[in-house]
Design an enzyme around this catalytic site. Sequence first.
Site, PDB file in Angstrom:
ATOM      1  N   ASN A 131       0.698  -1.271   0.027  1.00  0.00           N
ATOM      2  CA  ASN A 131      -0.064  -0.243   0.070  1.00  0.00           C
ATOM      3  C   ASN A 131       0.974   1.163   0.007  1.00  0.00           C
ATOM      4  OD1 ASN A 131       0.453  -0.557   2.569  1.00  0.00           O
ATOM      5  ND2 ASN A 131      -0.891   0.468   3.588  1.00  0.00           N
ATOM      6  N   GLU A 229       3.865  -4.222  12.314  1.00  0.00           N
ATOM      7  CA  GLU A 229       2.764  -3.312  11.750  1.00  0.00           C
ATOM      8  C   GLU A 229       1.796  -3.894  10.980  1.00  0.00           C
ATOM      9  OE1 GLU A 229       2.760  -0.312  13.148  1.00  0.00           O
ATOM     10  OE2 GLU A 229       4.990   0.451  13.488  1.00  0.00           O
ATOM     11  N   CYS A 263      -3.311   1.654   6.467  1.00  0.00           N
ATOM     12  CA  CYS A 263      -3.730   0.986   7.601  1.00  0.00           C
ATOM     13  C   CYS A 263      -4.357   1.898   8.607  1.00  0.00           C
ATOM     14  CB  CYS A 263      -2.391   0.374   8.121  1.00  0.00           C
ATOM     15  SG  CYS A 263      -0.861   1.584   8.257  1.00  0.00           S
ATOM     16  N   GLU A 432       7.407   2.173  15.409  1.00  0.00           N
ATOM     17  CA  GLU A 432       8.544   2.784  14.358  1.00  0.00           C
ATOM     18  C   GLU A 432       8.657   4.188  14.289  1.00  0.00           C
ATOM     19  OE1 GLU A 432       6.866   0.431  10.759  1.00  0.00           O
ATOM     20  OE2 GLU A 432       8.716  -0.060  10.751  1.00  0.00           O
TER      21      GLU A 432
HETATM   22  P1  NAD Z   1       0.040  -9.075   3.497  1.00  0.00           P
HETATM   23  O1  NAD Z   1       0.200  -9.613   4.968  1.00  0.00           O
HETATM   24  O2  NAD Z   1      -0.623 -10.197   2.648  1.00  0.00           O
HETATM   25  O3  NAD Z   1       1.847  -9.172   2.958  1.00  0.00           O
HETATM   26  C1  NAD Z   1       2.679  -8.233   3.563  1.00  0.00           C
HETATM   27  C2  NAD Z   1       4.109  -8.651   3.111  1.00  0.00           C
HETATM   28  O4  NAD Z   1       4.274 -10.005   3.722  1.00  0.00           O
HETATM   29  C3  NAD Z   1       4.354  -8.997   1.487  1.00  0.00           C
HETATM   30  O5  NAD Z   1       5.425  -8.578   1.289  1.00  0.00           O
HETATM   31  C4  NAD Z   1       4.107 -10.230   1.451  1.00  0.00           C
HETATM   32  O6  NAD Z   1       4.635 -10.904   0.293  1.00  0.00           O
HETATM   33  C5  NAD Z   1       4.690 -11.062   2.874  1.00  0.00           C
HETATM   34  N1  NAD Z   1       4.377 -12.412   3.123  1.00  0.00           N
HETATM   35  C6  NAD Z   1       3.360 -13.014   2.825  1.00  0.00           C
HETATM   36  N2  NAD Z   1       3.470 -14.230   3.368  1.00  0.00           N
HETATM   37  C7  NAD Z   1       4.549 -14.268   4.022  1.00  0.00           C
HETATM   38  C8  NAD Z   1       5.111 -15.199   4.904  1.00  0.00           C
HETATM   39  N3  NAD Z   1       4.440 -16.370   5.078  1.00  0.00           N
HETATM   40  N4  NAD Z   1       5.974 -14.863   5.707  1.00  0.00           N
HETATM   41  C9  NAD Z   1       6.720 -13.713   5.218  1.00  0.00           C
HETATM   42  N5  NAD Z   1       6.195 -12.806   4.718  1.00  0.00           N
HETATM   43  C10 NAD Z   1       5.170 -12.984   3.911  1.00  0.00           C
HETATM   44  O7  NAD Z   1      -0.273  -7.535   3.490  1.00  0.00           O
HETATM   45  P2  NAD Z   1      -0.666  -6.820   2.239  1.00  0.00           P
HETATM   46  O8  NAD Z   1      -1.811  -7.354   1.449  1.00  0.00           O
HETATM   47  O9  NAD Z   1       0.516  -6.623   1.410  1.00  0.00           O
HETATM   48  O10 NAD Z   1      -0.804  -5.320   2.968  1.00  0.00           O
HETATM   49  C11 NAD Z   1      -2.246  -5.144   3.573  1.00  0.00           C
HETATM   50  C12 NAD Z   1      -2.003  -5.135   5.184  1.00  0.00           C
HETATM   51  O11 NAD Z   1      -0.928  -4.482   5.574  1.00  0.00           O
HETATM   52  C13 NAD Z   1      -3.247  -4.500   5.543  1.00  0.00           C
HETATM   53  O12 NAD Z   1      -3.627  -5.264   6.504  1.00  0.00           O
HETATM   54  C14 NAD Z   1      -2.770  -3.262   6.279  1.00  0.00           C
HETATM   55  O13 NAD Z   1      -3.746  -2.750   7.407  1.00  0.00           O
HETATM   56  C15 NAD Z   1      -1.409  -3.765   6.651  1.00  0.00           C
HETATM   57  N6  NAD Z   1      -0.812  -2.442   6.864  1.00  0.00           N
HETATM   58  C16 NAD Z   1      -0.398  -2.196   8.162  1.00  0.00           C
HETATM   59  C17 NAD Z   1       0.559  -0.864   8.003  1.00  0.00           C
HETATM   60  C18 NAD Z   1       0.923  -0.638   9.667  1.00  0.00           C
HETATM   61  O14 NAD Z   1       1.805   0.467   9.921  1.00  0.00           O
HETATM   62  N7  NAD Z   1       0.395  -0.870  10.825  1.00  0.00           N
HETATM   63  C19 NAD Z   1       1.038  -0.090   7.196  1.00  0.00           C
HETATM   64  C20 NAD Z   1       0.535  -0.677   6.052  1.00  0.00           C
HETATM   65  C21 NAD Z   1      -0.057  -1.864   5.749  1.00  0.00           C
END
Ligand code: NAD
Length: 454
Positions: A131, A229, A263, A432
Amino acid sequence: MSSATLINPATEEVLRTVDLLDVDAVDDAVARAKAAQKRWAALAPAERAAGLRAFAAIVDSHVGELAALEVANSGHPIGNAEWEAGHVRDVLQYYAASPERLIGKQIPVAGGLDVTFHEPLGVVGVITPWNFPMTIAAWGFAPALAAGNAVVLKPAEWTPLTSVRLAALAAEAGLDPDLFQVLPGRGSVVGERFVTHPDVRKVVFTGSTAVGTRVMAGAAARVKRVTLELGGKSANIVFDDCDLERAAATAPYGVFDNAGQDCCARSRILVQRTVYDRFMELLEPAVRGVVVGDPNDRGTEMGPLVAKPHWESVRSFVPDDAPVAFRGTAPGGPGFWFPPTVLTPQRSDRTVTEEIFGPVVTVLPFDDEADAIALANDTPYGLSGSIWTENLSRAVRVSRAVEAGNLSVNSHSSVRYTTPFGGFKQSGLGRELGPDAPEHFTETKNVFFQIGES
Ligand code: NAD
């Protein structure tokens, strides 16, 4: 080696393909990072500071290029993308001051001298979501490098381009190419290897709570440090004593920024019942006024969703019989467009309880302060939120009572690189940004020096 095809979300045109790394490539990168970290940590603090300043300067001179890449890869409006690239520069600049300020303590003890050192961890793995590819990457790599670590970074599968370019810019700026490496690949391959690799000493994960839970479980097996996060379902609480015009005019931007793929999106608007009808009257033109369209157009406020599967996921929250109050506009034709959408569901509806991560907001009435706080906290998440009131005592009471890491009174601000950012409850673990972030990439070492008799 497999590859992924990247699609421009505003046009559905193929952008390019990117090679996805396998476990052997990750292991090779980590070995090189381990060696580079030793060289980096051996430099004088002022030399490391100068390296980070040079990195910041080269990002500054490539803001336009980085922004254009993000527009094409992620569909962010050009103004937002330029802000994001500038933010990377600022975060680097801010943490460039840290190598010379990672100050330990001298603790009074009997019989000697006692001092603490902030030792770097070694190699840090950063895993980012799609995102905000650039900014979230910088929140991990900048303080980690500043604290004397090497960084391996895995960008999200859909949005690797700006991260790949940032690593190249770091090398152009004179940093050791093995010190900061971007490793595109699948989460189940590259991400998992960061979790299992014994030489990756900390994983900074930003993404969904489901995957974050898995990362934490894997890290626990190795007592590996983590910062998480995760998701959010933040409340925008509108009390009847607030500046209602301003609350309504800004509410769309508190949730629809980045097409709701944020998020910190205030995706639940909670409105005091006494002003609910008036608020909805004011909200409708504000929502219809959000400019949704070509991300390259400087007037655009909201672009498309990032990818077709995500569009389908968001769409599933708005079936034909959804309680739609009103909607904004979106272009037709190719692109993963979704209009800003306002729902008025029951409190128990899945649109109220689940993170949608798209331009869909729910509006719910509440009765009094206690009801507002209970409703705001009725979620497993706790990342962000806003409180609208002109009553200072109420603003203080409610901001202390809402279980969330980042609150904003009479505004929707969430992220300043000078202040800490992170979630309560299932929105994450650790913080962070802010002045303390580099210390989160160190181990505290205590050393006692016995002083002999003269
Ligand atoms: P996601 O959890 O699907 O993926 C995030 C990352 O993790 C990607 O790079 C993905 O390839 C990797 N990943 C997937 N499976 C993994 C595994 N088994 N082991 C290690 N890494 C793995 O999330 P997304 O769809 O890319 O992002 C959206 C989510 O992120 C939403 O829930 C959003 O709220 C959250 N988000 C949180 C923050 C925050 O600061 N709190 C900021 C941005 C996004």
